[in-house]
Design a protein around this motif. Structure first.
Motif, PDB file in Angstrom:
ATOM      1  N   GLY A  99       0.728  -1.417   0.066  1.00  0.00           N
ATOM      2  CA  GLY A  99      -0.137  -0.055  -0.167  1.00  0.00           C
ATOM      3  C   GLY A  99       0.621   1.441   0.144  1.00  0.00           C
ATOM      4  N   LEU A 100       0.160   2.281  -0.483  1.00  0.00           N
ATOM      5  CA  LEU A 100       0.783   3.684  -0.481  1.00  0.00           C
ATOM      6  C   LEU A 100      -0.262   4.511   0.143  1.00  0.00           C
ATOM      7  CD1 LEU A 100       3.398   5.403  -0.896  1.00  0.00           C
ATOM      8  CD2 LEU A 100       2.447   5.862  -3.152  1.00  0.00           C
ATOM      9  N   ASP A 101      -0.243   4.957   1.341  1.00  0.00           N
ATOM     10  CA  ASP A 101      -1.426   5.655   1.852  1.00  0.00           C
ATOM     11  C   ASP A 101      -2.643   4.972   1.903  1.00  0.00           C
ATOM     12  OD1 ASP A 101       0.154   7.644   2.995  1.00  0.00           O
ATOM     13  OD2 ASP A 101       0.408   8.792   0.975  1.00  0.00           O
ATOM     14  N   GLU A 102      -3.685   5.641   1.151  1.00  0.00           N
ATOM     15  CA  GLU A 102      -4.996   4.691   0.791  1.00  0.00           C
ATOM     16  C   GLU A 102      -4.724   4.020  -0.402  1.00  0.00           C
ATOM     17  OE1 GLU A 102      -7.482   4.608   2.778  1.00  0.00           O
ATOM     18  OE2 GLU A 102      -6.221   5.769   4.067  1.00  0.00           O
ATOM     19  N   ARG A 103      -3.866   4.204  -1.282  1.00  0.00           N
ATOM     20  CA  ARG A 103      -3.564   3.371  -2.615  1.00  0.00           C
ATOM     21  C   ARG A 103      -3.271   1.803  -2.462  1.00  0.00           C
ATOM     22  NH1 ARG A 103       0.412   7.319  -5.525  1.00  0.00           N
ATOM     23  NH2 ARG A 103       0.741   5.661  -7.025  1.00  0.00           N
ATOM     24  N   ARG A 104      -3.739   1.238  -3.186  1.00  0.00           N
ATOM     25  CA  ARG A 104      -3.382  -0.422  -2.933  1.00  0.00           C
ATOM     26  C   ARG A 104      -2.812  -0.621  -4.427  1.00  0.00           C
ATOM     27  NH1 ARG A 104      -3.938   0.960   1.183  1.00  0.00           N
ATOM     28  NH2 ARG A 104      -5.428   0.105   2.798  1.00  0.00           N
ATOM     29  N   LEU A 105      -1.388  -1.465  -4.366  1.00  0.00           N
ATOM     30  CA  LEU A 105      -0.514  -1.732  -5.518  1.00  0.00           C
ATOM     31  C   LEU A 105      -0.721  -3.388  -5.504  1.00  0.00           C
ATOM     32  CD1 LEU A 105       2.288   0.621  -4.610  1.00  0.00           C
ATOM     33  CD2 LEU A 105       0.380   1.079  -6.160  1.00  0.00           C
ATOM     34  N   THR A 106      -0.937  -3.693  -6.664  1.00  0.00           N
ATOM     35  CA  THR A 106      -1.296  -5.292  -6.907  1.00  0.00           C
ATOM     36  C   THR A 106      -0.572  -5.920  -7.904  1.00  0.00           C
ATOM     37  OG1 THR A 106      -3.092  -4.992  -8.487  1.00  0.00           O
ATOM     38  CG2 THR A 106      -3.884  -4.869  -6.085  1.00  0.00           C
ATOM     39  N   VAL A 107      -0.392  -7.045  -7.782  1.00  0.00           N
ATOM     40  CA  VAL A 107       0.567  -7.564  -8.744  1.00  0.00           C
ATOM     41  C   VAL A 107      -0.186  -8.640  -9.600  1.00  0.00           C
ATOM     42  CG1 VAL A 107       2.673  -9.272  -8.982  1.00  0.00           C
ATOM     43  CG2 VAL A 107       2.391  -7.551  -7.544  1.00  0.00           C
ATOM     44  N   LEU A 108      -0.094  -8.610 -10.947  1.00  0.00           N
ATOM     45  CA  LEU A 108      -0.950  -9.421 -11.873  1.00  0.00           C
ATOM     46  C   LEU A 108       0.182 -10.106 -12.908  1.00  0.00           C
ATOM     47  CD1 LEU A 108      -4.000 -10.005 -12.566  1.00  0.00           C
ATOM     48  CD2 LEU A 108      -3.699  -7.880 -14.089  1.00  0.00           C
ATOM     49  N   ILE A 109      -0.482 -11.208 -13.382  1.00  0.00           N
ATOM     50  CA  ILE A 109       0.216 -11.885 -14.613  1.00  0.00           C
ATOM     51  C   ILE A 109      -0.920 -12.079 -15.729  1.00  0.00           C
ATOM     52  CG2 ILE A 109       0.167 -14.121 -13.550  1.00  0.00           C
ATOM     53  CD1 ILE A 109       2.706 -14.596 -15.097  1.00  0.00           C
ATOM     54  N   ARG A 110      -0.635 -11.666 -16.929  1.00  0.00           N
ATOM     55  CA  ARG A 110      -1.364 -11.989 -18.004  1.00  0.00           C
ATOM     56  C   ARG A 110      -0.424 -12.592 -19.130  1.00  0.00           C
ATOM     57  NH1 ARG A 110      -5.137 -11.492 -15.188  1.00  0.00           N
ATOM     58  NH2 ARG A 110      -7.066 -10.450 -15.574  1.00  0.00           N
ATOM     59  N   GLU A 111      -0.832 -14.060 -19.485  1.00  0.00           N
ATOM     60  CA  GLU A 111       0.065 -14.465 -20.522  1.00  0.00           C
ATOM     61  C   GLU A 111       1.514 -14.441 -20.354  1.00  0.00           C
ATOM     62  OE1 GLU A 111      -1.802 -13.000 -24.186  1.00  0.00           O
ATOM     63  OE2 GLU A 111      -2.930 -14.945 -24.361  1.00  0.00           O
ATOM     64  N   ALA A 113       3.327 -12.199 -18.807  1.00  0.00           N
ATOM     65  CA  ALA A 113       3.624 -10.983 -18.613  1.00  0.00           C
ATOM     66  C   ALA A 113       2.996 -10.492 -17.429  1.00  0.00           C
ATOM     67  CB  ALA A 113       3.156 -10.081 -19.622  1.00  0.00           C
ATOM     68  N   TRP A 114       4.098  -9.791 -16.447  1.00  0.00           N
ATOM     69  CA  TRP A 114       3.887  -9.163 -15.186  1.00  0.00           C
ATOM     70  C   TRP A 114       3.560  -7.774 -14.915  1.00  0.00           C
ATOM     71  CZ3 TRP A 114       3.897 -12.328 -10.463  1.00  0.00           C
ATOM     72  CH2 TRP A 114       4.204 -13.523 -10.592  1.00  0.00           C
ATOM     73  N   CYS A 115       2.536  -7.363 -14.238  1.00  0.00           N
ATOM     74  CA  CYS A 115       2.383  -5.961 -14.071  1.00  0.00           C
ATOM     75  C   CYS A 115       2.215  -5.601 -12.530  1.00  0.00           C
ATOM     76  CB  CYS A 115       1.370  -5.608 -14.987  1.00  0.00           C
ATOM     77  SG  CYS A 115      -0.401  -6.045 -14.695  1.00  0.00           S
ATOM     78  N   VAL A 116       2.053  -4.422 -12.357  1.00  0.00           N
ATOM     79  CA  VAL A 116       1.593  -3.721 -11.086  1.00  0.00           C
ATOM     80  C   VAL A 116       0.675  -2.932 -11.481  1.00  0.00           C
ATOM     81  CG1 VAL A 116       2.256  -2.350  -8.947  1.00  0.00           C
ATOM     82  CG2 VAL A 116       3.858  -4.056 -10.155  1.00  0.00           C
ATOM     83  N   ARG A 117      -0.455  -2.889 -10.742  1.00  0.00           N
ATOM     84  CA  ARG A 117      -1.795  -1.953 -10.899  1.00  0.00           C
ATOM     85  C   ARG A 117      -1.592  -1.195  -9.718  1.00  0.00           C
ATOM     86  NH1 ARG A 117      -6.784  -5.710 -13.648  1.00  0.00           N
ATOM     87  NH2 ARG A 117      -5.937  -4.963 -15.840  1.00  0.00           N
ATOM     88  N   ASP A 118      -2.127   0.141 -10.072  1.00  0.00           N
ATOM     89  CA  ASP A 118      -2.390   1.244  -8.855  1.00  0.00           C
ATOM     90  C   ASP A 118      -3.889   1.545  -8.856  1.00  0.00           C
ATOM     91  OD1 ASP A 118      -2.110   3.341  -7.248  1.00  0.00           O
ATOM     92  OD2 ASP A 118      -0.669   4.428  -8.689  1.00  0.00           O
ATOM     93  N   TYR A 119      -4.261   1.132  -7.543  1.00  0.00           N
ATOM     94  CA  TYR A 119      -5.621   1.353  -7.273  1.00  0.00           C
ATOM     95  C   TYR A 119      -5.586   2.854  -6.122  1.00  0.00           C
ATOM     96  CZ  TYR A 119      -7.604  -2.893  -9.435  1.00  0.00           C
ATOM     97  OH  TYR A 119      -7.725  -3.849 -10.287  1.00  0.00           O
ATOM     98  N   ASP A 120      -6.465   3.809  -6.691  1.00  0.00           N
ATOM     99  CA  ASP A 120      -6.538   4.821  -5.782  1.00  0.00           C
ATOM    100  C   ASP A 120      -8.114   5.196  -5.449  1.00  0.00           C
ATOM    101  OD1 ASP A 120      -6.476   7.329  -4.562  1.00  0.00           O
ATOM    102  OD2 ASP A 120      -5.325   8.325  -5.964  1.00  0.00           O
ATOM    103  N   PRO A 121      -8.435   5.234  -4.395  1.00  0.00           N
ATOM    104  CA  PRO A 121      -9.977   5.317  -4.044  1.00  0.00           C
ATOM    105  C   PRO A 121     -10.258   6.871  -4.453  1.00  0.00           C
ATOM    106  CG  PRO A 121      -8.944   4.930  -2.059  1.00  0.00           C
ATOM    107  CD  PRO A 121      -7.985   4.665  -3.074  1.00  0.00           C
TER     108      PRO A 121
END
Length: 270
Positions: A99-111, A113-121
């Protein structure tokens, strides 16, 4: 029976609006960052260094995050410094490890390939959201259907919302009769047994979003289910452009006007 069905649909619609407007719902996604595009490990607007370690393996936890106190990141709710290996986040976004304050950073893989998603309420999309234009329940859009599985699972290549072609797994065909016409959709089967159809129709892009999703109930032993277009929903990419939703596969663009279900997003200025 029609009144009961309309009441059930209204309850479903209200639950759906609660889900899409939740703090970490689809409106909160502000970025999808593919690690292969950032070999130095520095992701736009995200502190820390995020790199892959070793061969890509969905089960190995190969994303290594390195952070200092100045980065302000948390891990499992506690201030984090040092390095940690991360795997795919499989639970709700609200419970993501990083997390980063209220943000959430999630790890995902597709075919692979890895990525990080940034969720901010507090995202701009959240602030602009004013609901979804939805057509009231109409019995004509709910019809019986029959699912026929393929002998073997198929994968077709389709364009995705981010402009990249990806594989879409399909498990069979869903046949039904609508407005006197025989209609067939290629569908996937989800882990809970529900079907998933990505479809477009003659209203797509003209009164409705360019494509929509439909989730018929799990078929019974004879393949019977209900095809209820009153419960057509906008795909996640209608709420945030950083989702990678697949476009409809061949044959799933219907020559009918499906004037039912969720149509378009309501936002400030629109």
């Amino acid at each position: 029976m029609t009144s009961d069905a309309a009441d059930e649909w209204q309850q479903w619609h209200e639950r759906r609006m609660e889900t899409v407007s939740a703090p970490y719902g689809p409106l909160a996604l502000t970025g999808t960052h593919w690690l292969e595009d950032h070999p130095d490990g520095h992701l736009p607007g995200i502190p820390g260094v995020w790199v892959l370690d070793g061969d890509v393996d969905a089960d190995a936890g190969l994303v290594v995050l390195t952070a200092t106190a100045a980065d302000g990141l948390t891990l499992d709710g506690e201030p984090f410094t040092g390095s940690v290996r991360l795997g795919v986040d499989t639970g709700p976004v609200s419970t993501a490890r990083v997390g980063l304050d209220e943000r959430r950073l999630t790890v995902l893989i597709r075919e692979g390939a890895w990525c990080v998603r940034d969720y901010d309420p507090g995202s701009a999309a959240h602030r602009a959201f004013r609901g979804v234009e939805v057509t009231p329940y109409r019995p004509r859009w709910s019809v019986p259907g029959r699912f026929t599985p393929y002998d073997t699972r198929r994968t077709v290549r389709v364009d995705a919302a981010d402009g990249v072609e990806r594989g879409l797994g399909l498990a069979g065909e869903l046949a039904f009769r609508l407005d006197g016409l025989e209609v067939t959709l290629q569908v996937a089967v989800q882990a809970d047994g529900k079907l998933w159809a990505v479809f477009a129709d003659s209203t797509s892009g003209e009164g409705s979003y360019r494509f929509r999703f439909l989730y018929p109930a799990a078929p019974d032993d004879e393949g019977r289910t209900t095809v209820d277009f009153n419960r057509s929903v906008l795909p996640p990419c209608a709420f945030a452009e950083h989702f990678i939703c697949p476009f409809p596969p061949p044959g799933n663009t219907l020559g009918l006007a499906i004037e039912a279900g969720e149509r378009i997003l309501r936002q400030v200025g629109r």
